[in-house]
Design an enzyme around this catalytic site. Structure first.
Site, PDB file in Angstrom:
ATOM      1  N   SER A 135       0.798  -1.223   0.000  1.00  0.00           N
ATOM      2  CA  SER A 135       0.000   0.000   0.000  1.00  0.00           C
ATOM      3  C   SER A 135       0.834   1.278   0.000  1.00  0.00           C
ATOM      4  CB  SER A 135      -0.953   0.015   1.202  1.00  0.00           C
ATOM      5  OG  SER A 135      -0.223   0.094   2.405  1.00  0.00           O
TER       6      SER A 135
ATOM      7  N   HIS B 286       1.197   4.261   6.741  1.00  0.00           N
ATOM      8  CA  HIS B 286       0.599   5.128   5.724  1.00  0.00           C
ATOM      9  C   HIS B 286       1.031   6.574   5.940  1.00  0.00           C
ATOM     10  CE1 HIS B 286      -2.929   2.327   4.386  1.00  0.00           C
ATOM     11  NE2 HIS B 286      -1.757   1.939   3.924  1.00  0.00           N
TER      12      HIS B 286
ATOM     13  N   ASP C 223      -7.978   6.308   4.627  1.00  0.00           N
ATOM     14  CA  ASP C 223      -8.046   5.151   5.524  1.00  0.00           C
ATOM     15  C   ASP C 223      -9.240   5.140   6.478  1.00  0.00           C
ATOM     16  OD1 ASP C 223      -5.685   4.352   4.404  1.00  0.00           O
ATOM     17  OD2 ASP C 223      -4.430   4.947   6.094  1.00  0.00           O
TER      18      ASP C 223
END
Length: 182
Positions: free
Chosen positions: A55, A95, A126
């Site tokens: 990701s 992230h 998210d």
């Protein structure tokens, strides 16, 4: 295959085997102390993490080893790469901070920083990963990424994907520690 090693193991005697077991235990204890010491120095429950998904590509790839810090007085900014853990989730997520907001936490008066994150390789933010939370708060943050080593974490991924490998490696190390003569 291991007949010679088993004969040598029997010849060593109880005291020698006990000494080797204590040496092995001291190595394990030293590793745990180093881990906890790093956690205290970096103010992070997990100062080193492994990237488990794609990701965050192209910034980080699966298997990269990340080094984290979490200074209490430092604020997070848009673009910082964070590792967070939401309640009920076992695995921390790596992230990038997409938005920061200052506001009051539910039921408390001090102003807290709230974060919205997104994986570089993901289409959407998210919020779905937050399990009912609107934003992340400081208590959810494990740390900010300060450095990385590419592909070093593949050993961890291999041991998680193939538990037999993990048990074989640990058993082999334990056997070597007991059989070693010096």
């Amino acid at each position: 295959m291991f007949t010679e090693e088993l004969k040598a193991f029997r010849r060593l005697g109880f005291r020698h085997v006990l000494l080797q077991a204590l040496n092995f235990a001291s190595v394990i204890a030293s590793g745990l102390m180093i881990w906890k010491g790093l956690g205290l120095i970096t103010n992070s429950e997990s100062p080193i993490v492994v990237v488990l998904s794609g990701s965050m590509e192209p910034a980080f790839y699966r298997g990269d080893l990340l080094f984290l810090t979490n200074p209490a007085a430092e604020r997070y900014h848009n673009g910082d790469i964070t590792v967070y853990k939401v309640p009920g989730a076992d695995i921390p997520i790596v992230h990038r901070v997409l938005e920061t907001h200052d506001g009051k936490s539910r039921g408390s008066s001090p102003i807290v920083q709230r974060l919205l994150t997104k994986g570089d390789n993901n289409e959407v933010n998210d919020i779905e990963l937050y399990r009912g939370l609107d934003y992340l708060e400081r208590k959810h943050i494990v740390g900010k990424v300060r450095g990385f080593l590419p592909y070093i974490g593949y050993v961890t991924i291999a041991m998680n994907d193939f538990p037999q490998l993990k048990y074989a490696l640990l058993g082999g190390l334990g056997l070597l520690a007991l059989v070693q003569r010096e």
